[in-house]
Enzyme design. Structure first.
Site, short mmCIF file in Angstrom:
data_model
loop_
_atom_site.label_atom_id
_atom_site.label_comp_id
_atom_site.label_asym_id
_atom_site.label_seq_id
_atom_site.Cartn_x
_atom_site.Cartn_y
_atom_site.Cartn_z
N PHE A 292 -5.89 -37.47 -14.12
CA PHE A 292 -5.91 -38.47 -13.04
C PHE A 292 -5.66 -39.89 -13.53
O PHE A 292 -5.15 -40.72 -12.79
CB PHE A 292 -7.25 -38.41 -12.28
CG PHE A 292 -8.45 -38.60 -13.16
CD1 PHE A 292 -9.00 -37.53 -13.84
CD2 PHE A 292 -9.02 -39.85 -13.31
CE1 PHE A 292 -10.10 -37.71 -14.68
CE2 PHE A 292 -10.12 -40.04 -14.15
CZ PHE A 292 -10.66 -38.96 -14.84
N LYS B 175 -22.20 -49.31 -15.73
CA LYS B 175 -22.56 -49.20 -14.31
C LYS B 175 -23.92 -49.88 -14.10
O LYS B 175 -24.00 -51.09 -14.07
CB LYS B 175 -22.63 -47.73 -13.88
CG LYS B 175 -21.26 -47.09 -13.64
CD LYS B 175 -20.62 -46.61 -14.88
CE LYS B 175 -19.47 -45.64 -14.65
NZ LYS B 175 -18.82 -45.30 -15.92
N PHE C 27 -18.83 -34.00 -13.95
CA PHE C 27 -18.12 -35.28 -13.99
C PHE C 27 -16.98 -35.11 -14.99
O PHE C 27 -17.11 -34.40 -15.98
CB PHE C 27 -19.04 -36.46 -14.36
CG PHE C 27 -18.25 -37.74 -14.33
CD1 PHE C 27 -17.82 -38.26 -13.11
CD2 PHE C 27 -17.85 -38.38 -15.49
CE1 PHE C 27 -17.02 -39.39 -13.06
CE2 PHE C 27 -17.05 -39.52 -15.44
CZ PHE C 27 -16.63 -40.03 -14.23
N THR C 28 -15.88 -35.82 -14.73
CA THR C 28 -14.63 -35.62 -15.49
C THR C 28 -14.83 -35.68 -17.01
O THR C 28 -14.57 -34.71 -17.71
CB THR C 28 -13.59 -36.66 -15.05
OG1 THR C 28 -14.17 -37.96 -15.17
CG2 THR C 28 -13.19 -36.44 -13.59
N TYR D 225 -23.45 -56.91 -39.49
CA TYR D 225 -23.00 -55.52 -39.47
C TYR D 225 -24.18 -54.58 -39.28
O TYR D 225 -24.11 -53.61 -38.54
CB TYR D 225 -22.25 -55.17 -40.77
CG TYR D 225 -21.63 -53.79 -40.68
CD1 TYR D 225 -20.34 -53.63 -40.16
CD2 TYR D 225 -22.34 -52.65 -41.07
CE1 TYR D 225 -19.79 -52.37 -40.02
CE2 TYR D 225 -21.78 -51.39 -40.94
CZ TYR D 225 -20.51 -51.25 -40.42
OH TYR D 225 -19.97 -50.01 -40.28
N ARG E 35 -10.58 -38.67 -6.00
CA ARG E 35 -11.64 -37.82 -6.54
C ARG E 35 -11.51 -36.47 -5.85
O ARG E 35 -12.33 -36.08 -5.05
CB ARG E 35 -13.03 -38.42 -6.30
CG ARG E 35 -13.31 -39.73 -6.99
CD ARG E 35 -13.78 -39.64 -8.44
NE ARG E 35 -12.77 -39.39 -9.43
CZ ARG E 35 -12.88 -39.69 -10.72
NH1 ARG E 35 -13.96 -40.31 -11.17
NH2 ARG E 35 -11.95 -39.38 -11.57
N ASP F 18 -27.75 -37.61 -17.36
CA ASP F 18 -26.73 -38.65 -17.27
C ASP F 18 -27.36 -39.77 -16.44
O ASP F 18 -27.45 -39.67 -15.22
CB ASP F 18 -25.47 -38.10 -16.60
CG ASP F 18 -24.35 -39.13 -16.55
OD1 ASP F 18 -24.66 -40.33 -16.64
OD2 ASP F 18 -23.18 -38.73 -16.42
N1 F0G Z 1 -21.02 -40.20 -16.36
C1 F0G Z 1 -20.77 -40.64 -15.12
C2 F0G Z 1 -21.58 -40.13 -13.98
C3 F0G Z 1 -19.74 -41.56 -14.91
O1 F0G Z 1 -19.49 -41.98 -13.67
C4 F0G Z 1 -18.98 -42.02 -16.01
C5 F0G Z 1 -17.87 -42.93 -15.81
C6 F0G Z 1 -19.28 -41.54 -17.29
C7 F0G Z 1 -20.32 -40.63 -17.41
C8 F0G Z 1 -18.50 -41.93 -18.49
O2 F0G Z 1 -18.82 -43.22 -18.88
O3 F0G Z 1 -16.72 -44.54 -18.49
O4 F0G Z 1 -18.61 -45.43 -19.87
O5 F0G Z 1 -17.19 -43.61 -20.73
N2 F0G Z 1 -17.41 -43.18 -14.68
C9 F0G Z 1 -16.40 -44.17 -14.34
C10 F0G Z 1 -16.14 -44.09 -12.85
C11 F0G Z 1 -15.17 -44.12 -15.16
O6 F0G Z 1 -15.23 -44.78 -12.40
O7 F0G Z 1 -16.85 -43.38 -12.14
P1 F0G Z 1 -17.77 -44.24 -19.52
#
Ligand code: F0G
Length: 470
Positions: A461, A270, A136-137, A84, A394, A227
């Protein structure tokens, strides 16, 4: 007459390159019949996020968590220390982040948005602005949930899919400075800088730009958080395009870039070559103490943050593999290979080709479908129907609604993304994908738009449903 077959190298006037790995384990995939695909698409509400993976042939929905781990990473999985507290795998991860990214303090999180949540809550005061090089979303949503106001300060070229600027991810320093003058430096929470800007089509930030950004922010006492999700790919573009970096390694470029920032958050799914995981790293001790305290509330203890020991071990190894020059070159090379095929047929997509995928330009693909009828969503649906290839919208659906007016945000870029998972598909898969896109392009005039029939409140989305407009 025998057909003359040319290798890619011959076609492009150089020796061919190949991936610096070979395949040790395979996962069968299959293509459903057209009728089965029609039904799957209908049941998924014309949203590729709602398809079952079993019903997908080649899955280019995302490059997130979909990469193939190496034999060394799988061996690392067996070395999981599932204590843990104080797992040795955490210390290995911490060491890898310090070595390759250069930040002092590391907080593990379950994935990128976990880190975005902690950072946003820790450093944004309600009403403060958060300028960034395109949204970014999940990043913007966490900034907004913390009371921040996102302001796009990317260069104008980024919003034009045909502009060939080599660093379309760059921050427009004039836009940023006029925001600072307008609202005052004390009302800027931090600059939210992303490498290889996802929503712009995987476009890089130059070293010159981040260096100048550092100088500007120092003048006003503003912090920069990065990021780092796709920073290896960003480093590759710097090595290739920026003067003075051709002889530097990806690892050296990455470390220099990070040195101009105050910290970073990471979706390790990624660039760090794992299926799950993330981290947050900062140089400021006080902020670290706050983040380390918050992580135990939202993610898990500060030595696992939602990951198992084995996940952290695979991640530590993945970081080291991901900075290898031959790996990154092959990774971006595969994306370019697909781009070159599409270019031969004059199919419209974002140029220059970015680091992690091809972004089809749905506005030019379907000029007869108005943005409010979701051309990029339509294109993703049509591509699946035609070929079983899964992509992602997108555009206007991803952009969501303006929190103040409640109206759709209408982004200049209306794109359908084909993100390429790392170390997963072969060149033959890319050929099949290119031919599928060509078939959809040839039938473009018959395509009709969509109507949204279900809309969730956050990040719509992922779960929205659609019906075809007859
Ligand atoms: N920042 C970027 C630039 C991303 O592309 C993503 C996720 C995140 C943050 C968030 O990270 O998914 O680990 O919580 N992108 C994915 C995509 C979902 O398909 O582009 P996460």
């Amino acid at each position: 007459m025998p057909r003359t077959v040319k290798t890619m190298g011959q076609q492009f006037g150089r020796r061919s390159w190949a991936e610096p790995w070979k395949i040790k384990m395979v996962e069968p995939i299959r293509l459903l019949s057209r009728e089965e695909r029609e039904r799957a698409l209908r049941e998924a509400g014309y949203n590729t996020f709602l398809l079952r993976s079993e019903d997908v042939y080649i899955d280019l929905l995302t490059d997130s968590g979909t990469g193939a781990m190496s034999d060394r990473q799988w061996a690392g999985i067996m070395l999981g220390d599932e204590a843990y507290a104080g797992s040795r795998n955490f210390y290995h991860l911490e060491e890898a982040v310090r070595t390759y990214y250069g930040y002092r303090y590391v907080v593990p999180t379950h994935q990128g948005r976990g880190a975005e949540h902690l950072l946003s809550q820790a450093v944004i005061k309600p009403g403060q602005y958060v300028p960034g090089n395109m949204y970014f979303t999940t990043t913007r949503l966490h900034q907004e949930l913390a009371g921040g106001i996102f302001e796009d300060v990317i260069i104008d070229e980024a919003h034009d899919p045909t502009n060939l600027h080599p660093f379309k991810g760059d921050v427009d320093l004039d836009k940023l400075e006029s925001l600072i003058r307008r609202v005052g430096a004390e009302n800027i929470a931090y600059v939210s800088l992303a490498g290889t800007v996802n929503m712009a089509g995987g476009q890089p930030v130059s070293m010159g730009n981040v260096r100048a950004l550092r100088e500007l922010c120092d003048r006003y006492g503003i912090r920069i958080y990065l990021d780092a999700t796709r920073m290896m790919e960003n480093a590759f573009f710097i090595q290739e395009r920026e003067e003075g970096y051709a002889d530097k390694s990806i690892a050296e470029i990455l470390k220099e870039f990070c040195s101009y920032t105050d910290g970073a958050w990471m979706s390790a799914k990624k660039d760090n070559l794992v299926n799950i995981g993330g981290w947050l790293a900062v140089n400021d001790r006080e902020l670290f103490d706050t983040l380390r305290n918050m992580v135990v509330v939202y993610e898990g203890l500060h030595t696992y943050g939602g990951m198992s020991g084995r996940d952290m071990e695979a991640l530590a190894i993945g970081i080291e593999e991901a900075v290898q020059d031959d790996y990154v070159r092959a990774r971006v090379g595969q994306v370019r290979y697909l781009g070159d095929l599409l270019d031969n047929w004059d199919i419209p997509f974002v140029k220059p080709v970015g680091g992690h995928g091809i972004f089809l330009d749905a506005k030019r693909f379907y000029p007869h479908i108005p943005q409010d009828q979701f051309p990029a969503q339509t294109l993703a649906a049509e591509l699946y129907r035609e070929s079983g290839v899964r992509s992602m919208e997108r555009g206007i659906v991803s952009a969501g609604r303006d929190p103040k007016t409640g109206d759709h945000r209408r982004p200049a870029l209306e794109l359908t993304r084909l993100a390429i998972p790392r170390r997963v598909y072969t060149q033959a898969h890319m050929d099949v994908v290119a031919e599928a896109i060509k078939a959809v392009y040839d039938a473009r005039e018959q395509a009709k738009g969509l109507r949204m029939v279900y809309e969730p409140k956050y990040l719509r989305f992922f779960q929205a449903r659609f019906e075809p407009i007859e």
